[in-house]
Design a protein around this motif. Structure first.
Motif, short mmCIF file in Angstrom:
data_model
loop_
_atom_site.label_atom_id
_atom_site.label_comp_id
_atom_site.label_asym_id
_atom_site.label_seq_id
_atom_site.Cartn_x
_atom_site.Cartn_y
_atom_site.Cartn_z
N VAL A 1 0.87 -1.18 0.00
CA VAL A 1 0.00 0.00 0.00
C VAL A 1 0.90 1.22 0.00
O VAL A 1 1.72 1.40 0.91
CB VAL A 1 -0.94 0.02 1.22
N LEU A 2 0.75 2.06 -1.03
CA LEU A 2 1.69 3.16 -1.21
C LEU A 2 1.10 4.22 -2.12
O LEU A 2 0.04 4.03 -2.72
CB LEU A 2 3.00 2.63 -1.80
N TRP A 3 1.80 5.33 -2.20
CA TRP A 3 1.45 6.42 -3.10
C TRP A 3 1.60 5.92 -4.54
O TRP A 3 2.51 5.16 -4.86
CB TRP A 3 2.39 7.58 -2.82
N ASP A 4 0.71 6.37 -5.44
CA ASP A 4 0.73 5.85 -6.80
C ASP A 4 1.84 6.43 -7.68
O ASP A 4 1.96 6.06 -8.84
CB ASP A 4 -0.64 6.04 -7.48
N GLN A 5 2.70 7.30 -7.12
CA GLN A 5 3.78 7.89 -7.90
C GLN A 5 5.01 6.99 -7.91
O GLN A 5 6.09 7.36 -7.46
CB GLN A 5 4.13 9.27 -7.32
N VAL A 6 4.86 5.78 -8.42
CA VAL A 6 5.96 4.82 -8.46
C VAL A 6 5.69 3.86 -9.61
O VAL A 6 4.53 3.60 -9.97
CB VAL A 6 6.07 4.06 -7.11
#
Length: 304
Positions: free
Chosen positions: A155-160
């Protein structure tokens, strides 16, 4: 000439375990002690492994052994295989204890600072026979762990770059400018990044995704982002800002709990990039357990 490994002959996990022990100890003798076996038997096992793979895995010298380039490659894969076997053994043990599956979740610091723990807690309450572990990692490490099979959900920021992983929408947050209530900008209805670049500021997690975002947008505004103080966590940033040592750009959802009793002023950051979207990452359905799919669906159900 190196011989390819026959496709019908899987690598022996015991030999892999012994090979890892030798690489970590740097010595066949020390590895033999660690594995409670005779050094000659361990050497024979390694020789058979090298013969099976058709390439040298270790370089022997007076002070011990070091892996060859082929050995380095095998060492990385062997650790992954052994870790996967250990997780499988633990999960099967949990079945014997009445637990019906386990899910390993990796989350970025930003997500952990917000509502993910509450969402997972609610899921566990609804599914008490499932076991969920939750660890903090930076985004790049989360993607790598999922691709390597070392985690079930990320679960993480979508900027990757998510490579071949499957992304489901999760929550979102909004960046704001956090400052002491007495700050001259505290009564503004909103602020642009260019308006705060000359103010003493607090940076969070240098080199992280948000830090890189702010530096990139500052450069687009023709300025360089500099900080009076740098910290590793958003909670620490809130405490420093409350002490009047500078302002910070933080997610509103993180700053609100610290803003009680007038300790902080939160001013929206009026930038199109100030809204962050989080995602739940999994491998393809065929490579994801039923328990992991169930948790992923639960997290997707609260998507904003």
């Amino acid at each position: 000439m190196n011989r390819p490994v026959p496709a019908s002959r899987p690598l022996d996990p015991v030999s892999l375990k012994l090979f890892v022990a030798v690489c970590e100890e740097g010595s066949v003798a020390r590895a033999a002690v660690r594995e409670a076996m005779v050094a000659s038997a361990l050497s024979k096992r390694l020789g058979a492994l090298e013969a099976e793979l058709g390439t040298a895995l270790l370089v022997r010298h007076a002070r011990g052994v070091v892996p060859t380039p082929a050995g380095e490659a095998l060492l990385a894969r062997a650790r992954e295989v052994l870790a996967a076997m250990q997780r499988a053994r633990a999960e099967l043990g949990e079945f014997a204890e009445g637990v019906q599956g386990s899910v390993r979740v990796l989350a970025s610091p930003s997500v952990l600072a917000e509502k993910l723990p509450d969402d997972i807690g609610r899921f566990i309450a609804q599914h008490p026979r499932l076991r969920v572990s939750l660890d903090e990692r930076v985004s790049a490490d989360i993607v790598r762990a999922l691709l390597d099979g070392a985690a079930d959900l990320g679960v993480l920021w979508d900027q990757v770059d998510i490579a071949d992983l499957v992304a489901r929408p999760y929550r979102r947050d909004r960046l704001c400018v956090v400052m002491a209530p007495a700050h001259p900008l505290a009564r503004r209805p909103s602020l642009r990044l260019a308006e705060i670049l000359t103010e003493p500021s607090v940076g969070v997690a240098p080199g992280g995704l948000m830090d890189r975002l702010l530096r990139r947008e500052a450069a687009r505004a023709g300025a360089e982002l500099t900080h009076r103080i740098q910290v590793s966590s958003m909670d620490a940033a809130c405490r420093i800002v409350a002490a009047g040592l500078g302002l910070a750009v933080l997610p509103r959802e993180v700053a609100v709990p610290h803003a009680g009793a007038g300790r902080l002023a939160l001013v929206p950051l009026a930038e199109p990039w100030a809204e962050r979207r989080f995602v739940v990452l999994t491998r393809a359905r065929s490579r994801t357990s039923a328990a992991a799919r169930l948790l992923a669906q639960e997290l997707e159900s609260v998507a904003e």
